[in-house]
Scaffold this motif. Structure first.
Motif, short mmCIF file in Angstrom:
data_model
loop_
_atom_site.label_atom_id
_atom_site.label_comp_id
_atom_site.label_asym_id
_atom_site.label_seq_id
_atom_site.Cartn_x
_atom_site.Cartn_y
_atom_site.Cartn_z
N ALA A 143 0.84 -1.21 0.00
CA ALA A 143 0.00 0.00 0.00
C ALA A 143 0.87 1.26 0.00
CB ALA A 143 -0.92 0.00 1.21
N THR A 144 2.00 1.19 0.71
CA THR A 144 2.91 2.34 0.74
C THR A 144 3.50 2.60 -0.64
OG1 THR A 144 3.47 1.89 3.05
CG2 THR A 144 5.01 3.26 1.80
N ALA A 145 3.92 1.50 -1.28
CA ALA A 145 4.50 1.66 -2.63
C ALA A 145 3.47 2.20 -3.61
CB ALA A 145 5.03 0.31 -3.10
N LYS A 146 2.24 1.71 -3.51
CA LYS A 146 1.18 2.17 -4.41
C LYS A 146 0.86 3.64 -4.17
CE LYS A 146 -3.40 0.73 -6.02
NZ LYS A 146 -4.52 -0.22 -5.83
N ALA A 147 0.83 4.02 -2.89
CA ALA A 147 0.53 5.42 -2.57
C ALA A 147 1.66 6.34 -3.01
CB ALA A 147 0.30 5.56 -1.06
N ASP A 156 -4.37 10.94 -1.99
CA ASP A 156 -4.73 11.12 -0.58
C ASP A 156 -5.42 9.87 -0.02
OD1 ASP A 156 -3.64 13.61 -0.61
OD2 ASP A 156 -5.56 14.66 -0.88
N GLU A 157 -6.30 9.31 -0.83
CA GLU A 157 -7.02 8.11 -0.39
C GLU A 157 -6.06 6.94 -0.19
OE1 GLU A 157 -10.47 5.06 -2.06
OE2 GLU A 157 -10.31 7.10 -2.89
N LEU A 158 -5.11 6.77 -1.12
CA LEU A 158 -4.15 5.67 -1.00
C LEU A 158 -3.19 5.88 0.17
CD1 LEU A 158 -3.33 5.09 -4.78
CD2 LEU A 158 -4.68 3.62 -3.26
N VAL A 159 -2.79 7.12 0.43
CA VAL A 159 -1.91 7.40 1.57
C VAL A 159 -2.62 7.05 2.88
CG1 VAL A 159 -0.82 9.26 2.90
CG2 VAL A 159 -0.51 9.14 0.42
N ALA A 160 -3.89 7.45 2.98
CA ALA A 160 -4.65 7.14 4.18
C ALA A 160 -4.76 5.62 4.39
CB ALA A 160 -6.04 7.78 4.09
N GLU A 161 -4.98 4.90 3.28
CA GLU A 161 -5.07 3.44 3.37
C GLU A 161 -3.73 2.84 3.81
OE1 GLU A 161 -6.04 -0.45 0.52
OE2 GLU A 161 -6.18 1.59 -0.29
N ALA A 162 -2.63 3.36 3.27
CA ALA A 162 -1.29 2.86 3.63
C ALA A 162 -1.00 3.12 5.10
CB ALA A 162 -0.24 3.51 2.74
N ILE A 163 -1.38 4.31 5.57
CA ILE A 163 -1.16 4.63 6.98
C ILE A 163 -1.94 3.67 7.88
CG2 ILE A 163 -1.57 6.36 8.77
CD1 ILE A 163 -0.95 8.50 6.68
N GLY A 164 -3.19 3.41 7.54
CA GLY A 164 -4.01 2.50 8.33
C GLY A 164 -3.42 1.10 8.38
N LEU A 165 -2.97 0.61 7.22
CA LEU A 165 -2.38 -0.74 7.18
C LEU A 165 -1.06 -0.79 7.95
CD1 LEU A 165 -3.09 -1.68 3.45
CD2 LEU A 165 -4.14 -2.70 5.50
#
Length: 504
Positions: A143-147, A156-165
């Motif tokens: 998720a971090t790499a994708k964001a 922004d949506e992908l960063v938030a998802e990466a942070i949560g994971l």
């Protein structure tokens, strides 16, 4: 005659036993086996017979085994806010060739079996947790790499998802493999193991190398913080370069079998005594059986050995899953017995005239040690439901008897650890007594005759007086009140006739 009259109506003793030479030690009492629950006493006696060793070694180690099983998982509610954990520091001193390793192996064997059972039970959970944590971290990394590579409104949506994971992955912990026992580990390793094991660990060793490690064999400087706080149960915080370890209520048990020379060596280390480490140990100094051992003795009966193994494993496993320790309460009668013991002991802690005045730091912990021993004896008698019963008066009486055994041995052990100074002063004192020919003398008059370079204060005189009393050269006596008001008469010393006659 005037000195005799000063004693009031009390008569001088008409008979004296032959004094014990200062180069010899008075005989010490054997371990009170009847204080142990039947299954534990039976195995202790049988093992001592099979190995032809003093029962004191197996008896003392039996308490260490119980403390390993229950330490960190049970506490004794003494009264008010006074609670005692059930971990112990014990050391048995015996010369070489006394089969310490054989006794150690037999006594601690069930603990290693219990440890293996705990490891086997935890293995599945550990593998599952490791896999879950690995998958969570991989998902967070993806998720971090994708964001990182994203652009536009989706970033922004992908960063938030990466942070949560990432937060989820970080929150997952892999349980440590259960450990009950360690050997001659460094203080740093013991601190880490205590933190990993929820605050409970036991150091069991048939050697005295742990004292060298504490003194700084590897680090170059003494490090005893974990041992001091691990005995008392005080909060322990250790800062490492890569992590911080915090233990709310550490419970460290120590069961050691060493050579007497080890005690002499540690007695010379002022840091051990100054920081109070020596005051935390219970000491046993049994007489060696080497030269008097039976050839081809009876082995431990199978049923006795099997019952011992089963009961130690049962007690250990029954307490292993308790996160909040079992609180063991006293019956009213048991509490009364402990208070009575405390009242008897307190005057003996006085620097002037107290039996334990010269080892008051050690003896000041004796009531607490009796409470801890009572908790262990109670759990050994109620293997699976000790939390459902209060500690009985009989159990407390047995614990007090065991505590008194260790107290008697401690007097000799501390003499051994400071033997040179104490014995030299005792000999000087004996010369003064012989030179003056007193039948009885007050403490003040005796002190007035002593060299201030060797005896700067009365407190410096007390250990030498206690040693002479233990060896039968004199007796302490407090004259009774004569009915008049004012201060009570000061203690006096009654002198052995052989000393007065110069025949020592």
């Amino acid at each position: 005659m005037r000195e005799a009259l000063a004693l009031g109506e009390t008569k001088l003793p008409e008979t004296w036993q032959e004094p014990i030479p200062l180069s010899s030690r008075p005989p010490l009492p054997p371990f009170p086996l009847h204080a142990l629950p039947g299954w534990l006493a039976d195995f202790t006696v049988a093992l001592a017979e099979e190995t032809q060793t003093p029962v004191d070694m197996a008896g003392s180690l039996a308490l260490s085994v119980l403390a390993t099983a229950a330490g960190g998982r049970s506490i004794v509610q003494v009264r008010g806010r006074w609670r005692e954990p059930t971990n112990l520091f014990l050391v048995v001193a015996l010369p070489p060739a006394n089969r310490k390793s054989a006794v150690f192996s037999a006594m601690t064997g069930p603990l290693y079996q219990a440890e293996k059972k705990l490891m086997d039970e935890a293995a599945g959970r550990i593998v599952e947790a490791e896999l879950t944590a690995k998958m969570a971290q991989e998902a967070a990394d993806k998720a971090t790499a994708k964001a990182t590579n994203a652009e536009g409104p989706q970033k922004d949506e992908l960063v938030a998802e990466a942070i949560g994971l990432a937060q989820t992955a970080q929150s997952l912990t892999v349980p440590c493999c259960p450990r009950l026992l360690a050997d001659d580990a460094t203080p740093e390793v013991i601190s880490s193991l205590l933190a990993e094991q929820g605050g409970r660990l036991s150091v069991m060793s048939a050697e005295g190398g742990i004292f060298d490690i504490i003194a700084g064999r590897y680090s170059g400087s003494p490090n005893m913080e974990v041992f001091l706080k691990g005995h008392a149960g005080d909060r322990l915080r250790v800062d490492r370069r890569n992590r911080e370890e915090f233990i709310e209520a550490p419970a460290l048990t120590m069961g050691l079998a060493v050579q007497p020379s080890v005690l002499e060596d540690i007695g010379k280390n002022r840091g051990f005594d100054g920081r109070g480490l020596l005051a935390r140990f219970l000491y046993a100094l049994p007489a060696s059986l080497v030269g008097y051992r039976k050839i081809n003795p009876d082995p431990v009966p199978d049923d006795v050995g099997t019952r011992y193994e089963r009961n130690v494993i049962t007690l250990t496993l029954s307490l292993a899953d308790w996160t909040d320790p079992v609180v063991l309460r006293l019956t009213e009668a048991a509490s009364t017995a402990l208070i009575a013991y405390e009242k008897r002991l307190e005057p003996q802690l006085r620097v002037r005239g107290g039996k334990f005045g010269h080892i008051d730091k050690w003896a000041g912990k004796l009531v607490g040690a009796a409470a801890r021993i009572a908790g262990l004896l109670h759990l050994a008698a109620h293997l699976e439901d000790g939390d459902g019963h209060p500690i009985a008066e009989a159990t407390m009486a047995a614990a007090i008897e065991v505590a008194e055994y260790f107290a008697t041995h401690a007097l000799t052990v501390f003499d051994l650890m400071g033997a040179d100074a104490t014995q030299a002063r005792a000999r000087s004192l004996l010369e003064v007594l012989a030179a003056n020919g007193w039948e009885t003398v007050s403490r003040r008059d005796l002190f007035a005759k002593l060299s201030r370079s060797e005896f700067p204060t009365v407190a410096d005189m007390e250990p030498a007086v206690a040693l002479l009393e233990d060896h039968g050269y004199l007796r302490s006596h407090t004259p009774p009140r004569n009915g008049k008001r004012g201060r009570p008469l000061a203690p006096r010393y009654l002198i052995h006739p052989q000393v007065r006659e110069g025949r020592v």
